[in-house]
Design a protein around this motif. Structure first.
Motif, short mmCIF file in Angstrom:
data_model
loop_
_atom_site.label_atom_id
_atom_site.label_comp_id
_atom_site.label_asym_id
_atom_site.label_seq_id
_atom_site.Cartn_x
_atom_site.Cartn_y
_atom_site.Cartn_z
N GLY A 114 0.83 -1.20 0.00
CA GLY A 114 0.00 0.00 0.00
C GLY A 114 0.87 1.25 0.00
N ALA A 115 1.92 1.25 0.82
CA ALA A 115 2.83 2.40 0.86
C ALA A 115 3.55 2.56 -0.47
CB ALA A 115 3.84 2.22 1.99
N ALA A 116 3.97 1.44 -1.07
CA ALA A 116 4.64 1.50 -2.37
C ALA A 116 3.69 2.01 -3.45
CB ALA A 116 5.17 0.11 -2.75
N SER A 117 2.43 1.60 -3.38
CA SER A 117 1.44 2.03 -4.37
C SER A 117 1.21 3.54 -4.33
CB SER A 117 0.11 1.30 -4.13
OG SER A 117 0.25 -0.09 -4.30
N LYS A 118 1.17 4.10 -3.13
CA LYS A 118 0.99 5.55 -3.01
C LYS A 118 2.16 6.30 -3.63
CE LYS A 118 -1.87 5.35 1.16
NZ LYS A 118 -1.97 5.70 2.61
N ARG A 119 3.36 5.76 -3.45
CA ARG A 119 4.54 6.39 -4.05
C ARG A 119 4.51 6.25 -5.57
NH1 ARG A 119 7.63 10.22 -1.61
NH2 ARG A 119 9.80 10.14 -2.29
N LEU A 120 4.06 5.10 -6.04
CA LEU A 120 3.94 4.90 -7.48
C LEU A 120 2.93 5.87 -8.09
CD1 LEU A 120 3.92 1.03 -8.11
CD2 LEU A 120 5.56 2.69 -9.00
N GLU A 121 1.81 6.06 -7.42
CA GLU A 121 0.80 6.98 -7.94
C GLU A 121 1.36 8.39 -8.05
OE1 GLU A 121 -3.54 8.83 -6.67
OE2 GLU A 121 -3.10 6.74 -6.16
N ALA A 122 2.14 8.80 -7.06
CA ALA A 122 2.75 10.13 -7.10
C ALA A 122 3.70 10.25 -8.29
CB ALA A 122 3.49 10.41 -5.80
N ALA A 123 4.43 9.17 -8.60
CA ALA A 123 5.35 9.19 -9.74
C ALA A 123 4.59 9.23 -11.06
CB ALA A 123 6.27 7.97 -9.68
N PHE A 161 -5.47 12.69 -14.23
CA PHE A 161 -4.79 11.59 -14.92
C PHE A 161 -5.08 11.60 -16.43
CE2 PHE A 161 -4.78 9.85 -10.56
CZ PHE A 161 -3.40 9.69 -10.44
N LEU A 162 -6.30 11.90 -16.82
CA LEU A 162 -6.61 11.97 -18.25
C LEU A 162 -5.81 13.07 -18.93
CD1 LEU A 162 -10.46 11.41 -18.19
CD2 LEU A 162 -8.77 9.89 -19.23
N SER A 163 -5.52 14.13 -18.21
CA SER A 163 -4.74 15.23 -18.78
C SER A 163 -3.29 14.83 -19.05
CB SER A 163 -4.78 16.44 -17.83
OG SER A 163 -6.10 16.93 -17.70
#
Length: 263
Positions: free
Chosen positions: A144-153, A241-243
């Motif tokens: 979950g923590a890794a996913s939040k960081r991925l989303e930010a990237a 995200f679409l942008s």
């Protein structure tokens, strides 16, 4: 509770009924449940604290894997021959792909594989000392923590249509990694895992959103997903995200989702 049932049955069969001693034994047996619940709560709190301690390392792993800033300008050396695909310093997130770079990426080791290998370096030693239930709690917390960081990237990337396809493949690989690390059978399905770990669910929803062929399909996608109880992105998230898709005009995205421009 299972132990309580076994002991209660044993007391009922092995001791005379309606005696003071038997009643005392049954009272002791029934007191096991609140004790077990308190131990369960304490163990879950301990795992939560452990994940908090690990978060800086998790964030560092994700940042190193995707690139210093996760931007589309980050190097693509592991795919284009400028470095070893297994070299953590050269594997980068990049979704601004043309056909040539997409084809090269298909036969190369990407950042997700590298990141998952390094996350395993955290998970594997700890899982040796935990029960299956606590293992799953740990895995969900770390991923979950890794996913939040991925989303930010991901928010810093530019996406072509081929890049969106690549994102979908990467997020599915990450999802499969999560499922392979979980012990509970009830977490084997995608829907169950999404409900147990919203940050992972968001990544898959972002990939699905970015892969729409036509902006006119977006509202149908969101409506259908919400109807199934499988949508965690707000309209503001969807707009952002679409942008990122290079083919989609931001003004058209705003118009479709009825979100006023910030200017």
């Amino acid at each position: 509770r299972e132990l309580e049932s076994v002991l209660a049955e044993a007391v009922g069969k092995g001791f005379p009924k309606n005696t003071h001693e038997t009643e005392q034994l049954m009272f002791c047996v029934k007191s096991l449940t609140p004790v077990a619940e308190s131990f369960k709560l304490a163990s879950e709190n301990a795992i939560e604290s452990l994940v908090s301690v690990l978060k800086p390392r998790i964030r560092s792993i994700v940042s190193d894997s995707v690139g210093v800033d996760g931007s589309s300008a980050a190097g693509f050396s592991s795919v284009m021959g400028g470095g070893n695909a297994g070299d953590r310093a050269t594997v980068r997130m990049n979704y601004n792909l043309d056909e040539e770079s997409y084809n090269m990426l298909e036969i190369s080791e990407g950042y997700i594989s590298n990141m998952c290998t390094r996350l395993d370096e955290i998970l594997v030693p700890l899982r040796l000392h935990l029960s299956p239930r606590l293992c799953d709690t740990l895995v969900l917390g770390v991923l979950g923590a890794a996913s939040k960081r991925l989303e930010a990237a991901i928010k810093k990337c530019v996406f072509t249509s081929l890049g969106a396809l690549s994102l979908d493949s990467d997020m599915r690989d990450f999802l499969n990694f999560a499922k392979e690390r979980l012990d509970a059978n009830d977490l084997n399905s995608n829907i169950a895992l999404y409900r147990a770990c919203t940050p992972i669910a968001r990544l898959l929803q972002i990939a699905k959103l970015l892969n729409v062929d036509d902006l006119e399909d977006v509202l149908d996608l969101i409506t259908a997903s919400k109807r199934k109880g499988n949508w965690d992105l707000s309209l503001a998230d969807a707009k952002a995200f679409l942008s990122l898709r290079s083919e989609f005009e931001e003004s058209r995205v705003n118009e479709l989702l009825r979100i006023p421009d910030t200017d």
